[in-house]
Design a protein around this motif. Structure first.
Motif, PDB file in Angstrom:
ATOM      1  N   ALA A 170       0.870  -1.149  -0.017  1.00 30.09           N
ATOM      2  CA  ALA A 170      -0.055  -0.094  -0.086  1.00 30.09           C
ATOM      3  C   ALA A 170       0.883   1.137  -0.079  1.00 30.09           C
ATOM      4  N   LYS A 171       0.564   2.409  -0.810  1.00 31.31           N
ATOM      5  CA  LYS A 171       1.024   3.517  -0.778  1.00 31.31           C
ATOM      6  C   LYS A 171       2.559   3.434  -0.963  1.00 31.31           C
ATOM      7  N   GLU A 222      -4.132   9.956  -3.473  1.00 31.24           N
ATOM      8  CA  GLU A 222      -4.359  11.660  -2.905  1.00 31.24           C
ATOM      9  C   GLU A 222      -2.985  12.210  -3.135  1.00 31.24           C
ATOM     10  N   ASP A 223      -1.787  11.651  -2.752  1.00 35.40           N
ATOM     11  CA  ASP A 223      -0.585  12.373  -2.966  1.00 35.40           C
ATOM     12  C   ASP A 223      -0.166  12.508  -4.449  1.00 35.40           C
ATOM     13  N   CYS A 235      -7.021  -0.553  -1.116  1.00 33.00           N
ATOM     14  CA  CYS A 235      -6.148   0.561  -1.750  1.00 33.00           C
ATOM     15  C   CYS A 235      -5.125  -0.018  -2.607  1.00 33.00           C
ATOM     16  N   ASP A 249      -1.232   0.450  -4.683  1.00 34.31           N
ATOM     17  CA  ASP A 249       0.223   0.467  -4.263  1.00 34.31           C
ATOM     18  C   ASP A 249       0.893   1.803  -4.431  1.00 34.31           C
ATOM     19  N   VAL A 250      -0.196   2.743  -5.057  1.00 34.28           N
ATOM     20  CA  VAL A 250      -0.007   4.077  -5.308  1.00 34.28           C
ATOM     21  C   VAL A 250      -0.641   4.944  -4.248  1.00 34.28           C
ATOM     22  N   ASP A 251       0.120   5.933  -3.934  1.00 37.76           N
ATOM     23  CA  ASP A 251      -0.585   7.061  -2.900  1.00 37.76           C
ATOM     24  C   ASP A 251      -1.377   7.894  -3.532  1.00 37.76           C
ATOM     25  N   THR A 272       4.759   7.551  -4.144  1.00 36.75           N
ATOM     26  CA  THR A 272       4.426   8.803  -3.509  1.00 36.75           C
ATOM     27  C   THR A 272       4.999   9.994  -4.940  1.00 36.75           C
ATOM     28  N   LYS A 273       4.367  11.173  -4.558  1.00 37.53           N
ATOM     29  CA  LYS A 273       4.536  12.129  -5.302  1.00 37.53           C
ATOM     30  C   LYS A 273       5.955  12.512  -5.843  1.00 37.53           C
ATOM     31  N   ASP A 304      -2.482   1.571 -11.342  1.00 39.22           N
ATOM     32  CA  ASP A 304      -2.278   1.134 -10.217  1.00 39.22           C
ATOM     33  C   ASP A 304      -2.817  -0.269 -10.095  1.00 39.22           C
TER      34      ASP A 304
END
Ligand code: NDP
Length: 281
Positions: A210-211, A243-244, A237, A239-241, A214-215, A226
């Motif tokens: 998860a996540k 919202e970020d 959810c 593997d990519v954040d 990130t950006k 994703d």
């Protein structure tokens, strides 16, 4: 842009349903998918119920075979052989993962390559490597379909694939190469992952963490696919954040309603292809 996998999947299924109708009307053939589940894994049961519902929507006939967790491998192979020989069955899907006492590769290789609608048989994977995509695995083919659907020409594009599993990362990399993309594959031993993800025009992440992305790890305007499906505090959810990165990416698939539904739709498409191929003998 958020890539609506759910909508794309509906369009694929409508097209498959039309193909099924034609096959039934002109040739009297109804495509049939047989699925095999070993054990009681709740996630596997959920995935199978999604596949059963997709069959209902596309009017593909569906048969489900259930075995207890402790089934002997010989018993499983016996059923696969019966299904291989059954002219009414066009596709055979073994729901993964199998319990540890079963040899997954050996079992998958027993499925007739012509009925291998998951595209996991070494013959079908080998064909993919030499550019023949007669039965491509469903997640990779769904990803390529989505990218082409949003109007991307993959020729010369730099694609970074994170994850090298035999069901997602490896066949996907081959499919991108078949379309003249430039491909980088990363995995758990890759040193400085960010160095590669930062160079991606298209970034596909199929890791199961998860996540992870990130950006700081992407460049402005990247298209992100994703694949990951992780449960965090009861919620699904990727593997990519999301919202970020969503402001920095030019397009991104959400989780849920991204790659998952398109994967199931491609399974329907493969089942139709398998049924049609029986007309050619
Ligand atoms: P696997 O566990 O088979 O493979 C995971 C890959 O990620 C491996 O190649 C592994 O490297 C790599 N990896 C692990 N940790 C890292 C890291 N920190 N950095 C970079 N790479 C890493 O998983 P799958 O391919 O089967 O599935 C991946 C995810 O996609 C899961 O969440 C799964 O649920 C989901 N999935 C979703 C589908 C859908 O339809 N939406 C379909 C299939 C999968 P190494 O090879 O070195 O071990």
């Amino acid at each position: 842009m958020i890539i609506d996998g759910h909508k794309i999947a509906e369009e694929i299924q409508e097209e498959v349903a039309r193909g099924v109708k034609r096959l039934r009307e002109y040739y009297g053939v109804t495509p049939c998918l047989a699925t095999i589940l070993v054990g009681e894994d709740p996630a596997s049961k959920t995935y199978l119920s999604m596949k059963r519902r997709a069959c209902e929507r596309t009017t593909i006939h569906y048969e489900e075979y259930l075995f207890p967790e402790r089934v002997q491998q010989e018993e499983l192979i016996k059923l696969i052989q019966e299904l291989n020989n059954d002219l009414k069955i066009h596709g055979i899907l073994i729901q993964l993962p199998l319990p540890a006492h079963l040899d997954e590769d050996f079992v998958l290789e027993r499925v007739s390559p012509k009925k291998d609608v998951d595209g996991f048989h070494p013959l079908n994977l080998g064909n993919l490597l030499i550019g023949k995509e007669n039965m491509p695995p469903c997640t990779p083919s769904g990803i390529v379909f989505m990218l082409e659907k949003i109007g991307l020409n993959l020729k010369g594009i730099h694609v970074v694939v994170v994850g090298r599993s035999k069901i997602v990362g490896r066949p996907l990399a081959a499919m991108f190469l078949n379309r003249d993309a430039t491909v980088t594959i990363c995995h758990s031993k890759t040193k400085d992952l960010k160095r590669y993800t930062n160079q991606a025009d298209i970034l596909v992440v199929a890791v199961g963490r998860a996540k992870l992305i990130t950006k700081e790890m992407i460049k402005e305007g990247t298209v992100i696919i994703d694949v990951g499906m992780n449960r965090v505090e009861g919620k699904l959810c990727g593997d990519v954040d999301f919202e970020d990165v969503k402001e920095k990416a030019s397009a991104i698939t959400p989780v849920p309603r991204g790659v998952g539904p398109v994967t199931v739709a491609m399974l329907m498409k493969n089942t139709l292809i398998a049924a049609k191929s029986t007309l050619r003998g």
